[in-house]
Design an enzyme around this catalytic site. Structure first.
Site, PDB file in Angstrom:
ATOM      1  N   SER A  19      37.166  -2.160   8.859  1.00 25.36           N
ATOM      2  CA  SER A  19      36.166  -2.174   7.800  1.00 25.36           C
ATOM      3  C   SER A  19      34.952  -2.047   8.194  1.00 25.36           C
ATOM      4  O   SER A  19      34.444  -2.383   9.605  1.00 25.36           O
ATOM      5  CB  SER A  19      36.392  -3.628   7.403  1.00 25.36           C
ATOM      6  OG  SER A  19      37.749  -4.011   6.921  1.00 25.36           O
TER       7      SER A  19
HETATM    8  N1  SAM Z   1      41.470  -6.521   9.497  1.00 22.31           N
HETATM    9  C1  SAM Z   1      41.164  -5.232   9.854  1.00 22.31           C
HETATM   10  C2  SAM Z   1      40.457  -4.694  11.044  1.00 22.31           C
HETATM   11  O1  SAM Z   1      39.648  -5.610  11.450  1.00 22.31           O
HETATM   12  O2  SAM Z   1      40.506  -3.754  11.641  1.00 22.31           O
HETATM   13  C3  SAM Z   1      41.234  -4.167   9.069  1.00 22.31           C
HETATM   14  C4  SAM Z   1      42.660  -3.765   8.362  1.00 22.31           C
HETATM   15  S1  SAM Z   1      42.681  -2.666   6.907  1.00 22.31           S
HETATM   16  C5  SAM Z   1      41.112  -2.471   6.099  1.00 22.31           C
HETATM   17  C6  SAM Z   1      43.949  -3.375   6.172  1.00 22.31           C
HETATM   18  C7  SAM Z   1      45.321  -3.635   6.901  1.00 22.31           C
HETATM   19  O3  SAM Z   1      46.266  -4.417   5.891  1.00 22.31           O
HETATM   20  C8  SAM Z   1      46.167  -2.433   7.364  1.00 22.31           C
HETATM   21  O4  SAM Z   1      46.480  -2.211   8.532  1.00 22.31           O
HETATM   22  C9  SAM Z   1      47.270  -2.345   6.548  1.00 22.31           C
HETATM   23  O5  SAM Z   1      48.464  -1.905   7.153  1.00 22.31           O
HETATM   24  C10 SAM Z   1      47.517  -3.978   6.411  1.00 22.31           C
HETATM   25  N2  SAM Z   1      48.416  -4.375   5.285  1.00 22.31           N
HETATM   26  C11 SAM Z   1      48.430  -3.936   3.986  1.00 22.31           C
HETATM   27  N3  SAM Z   1      49.549  -4.618   3.300  1.00 22.31           N
HETATM   28  C12 SAM Z   1      49.776  -5.362   4.133  1.00 22.31           C
HETATM   29  C13 SAM Z   1      50.812  -6.677   3.755  1.00 22.31           C
HETATM   30  N4  SAM Z   1      51.471  -6.773   2.950  1.00 22.31           N
HETATM   31  N5  SAM Z   1      50.929  -7.520   5.077  1.00 22.31           N
HETATM   32  C14 SAM Z   1      50.210  -7.212   6.081  1.00 22.31           C
HETATM   33  N6  SAM Z   1      49.402  -6.366   6.304  1.00 22.31           N
HETATM   34  C15 SAM Z   1      49.255  -5.301   5.239  1.00 22.31           C
END
Ligand code: SAM
Length: 214
Positions: free
Chosen positions: A62
């Site tokens: 992000s």
């Molecule tokens: N917090 C992260 C960082 O600092 O890099 C950014 C994360 S990215 C915007 C969103 C993440 O949520 C992705 O890696 C995606 O695979 C994960 N995601 C989506 N749905 C999910 C779920 N149900 N459970 C766990 N992770 C999930």
């Protein structure tokens, strides 16, 4: 050659403090955590720019300002147990680990969880546990949490996350359609749930039982 330390200081000054974030703990954490180590080598010189960056599995790390806004909204004082849904690169987990007691982070893509865990270990974080799974279900074994941060957009707030919030706890979650969401801060108070809209955001989808279908 980019001076990463200077780039971090500039990022905090021009992107974070200048936009109204005022939590000194958040500034310190963002000055300290080497964000460039959480992105591909080819993108390192952009790591402190004012936008999200791609990571593996078509996901993103992000925008720094959004990381700061979400972190500040949890009002951490160092004693909290925090749950993060969507480990992604692991950067947000590191920021939380600087400000809370323990961080539990769930990622649905095993390779992202593995990479994030490996960089977090290399950096010496011992208060973060990364697990692979559907974070829309929360992490019932270690609930309740003082803070929950969802770093993916969902059509509605997953009920298990509200249920796993401690009394007085805070949950921050992007809620909306697949292309744009409102960042909602939920507080669990004795008199019930209180919601505040922190403004418009755009996150990748939360895919899971209580989020979007694949
Ligand atoms: N917090 C992260 C960082 O600092 O890099 C950014 C994360 S990215 C915007 C969103 C993440 O949520 C992705 O890696 C995606 O695979 C994960 N995601 C989506 N749905 C999910 C779920 N149900 N459970 C766990 N992770 C999930």
């Amino acid at each position: 050659m980019v001076n990463f330390k200077k780039a971090r200081e500039r990022m905090v000054e021009t992107q974070i403090a200048a936009r109204g974030i005022h939590d000194e703990g958040v500034f310190e954490a963002m000055r300290k955590v080497p964000r460039h180590l959480f992105v591909d080598e080819a993108l390192r010189d952009q790591a402190y720019s004012d936008h999200p960056l791609p990571i593996a599995e078509k996901q993103t790390i992000s925008q720094p300002y959004i990381v700061a806004l979400m972190t500040e909204s949890l009002e951490l004082n160092g004693a909290e147990k925090v749950l993060e849904i969507g480990t992604g690169s692991g950067y947000q987990s590191a920021i939380l680990a600087e400000l809370a007691d323990r961080v539990f982070s769930i990622e649905r893509h095993p390779d992202l969880a593995y990479r994030a865990n490996s960089i977090l270990r290399k950096l010496g974080y011992q208060n973060i546990i990364v697990r692979v799974g559907d974070g829309s279900l929360g992490w019932p074994d270690d609930a309740p949490f003082d803070g929950i941060i969802v770093t993916a957009g969902t059509p509605k707030i997953p009920q298990p996350l509200i249920d796993q919030l401690n009394m007085g706890g805070r949950l921050v979650v992007p809620v909306g359609d697949r292309f744009g969401q409102d960042l909602i801060l939920v507080r669990r108070l004795a008199e019930g749930i209180k919601k505040t809209n922190l403004g418009g955001v755009r996150f990748v989808n939360l895919v899971g039982k209580w989020g979007w279908k694949e």
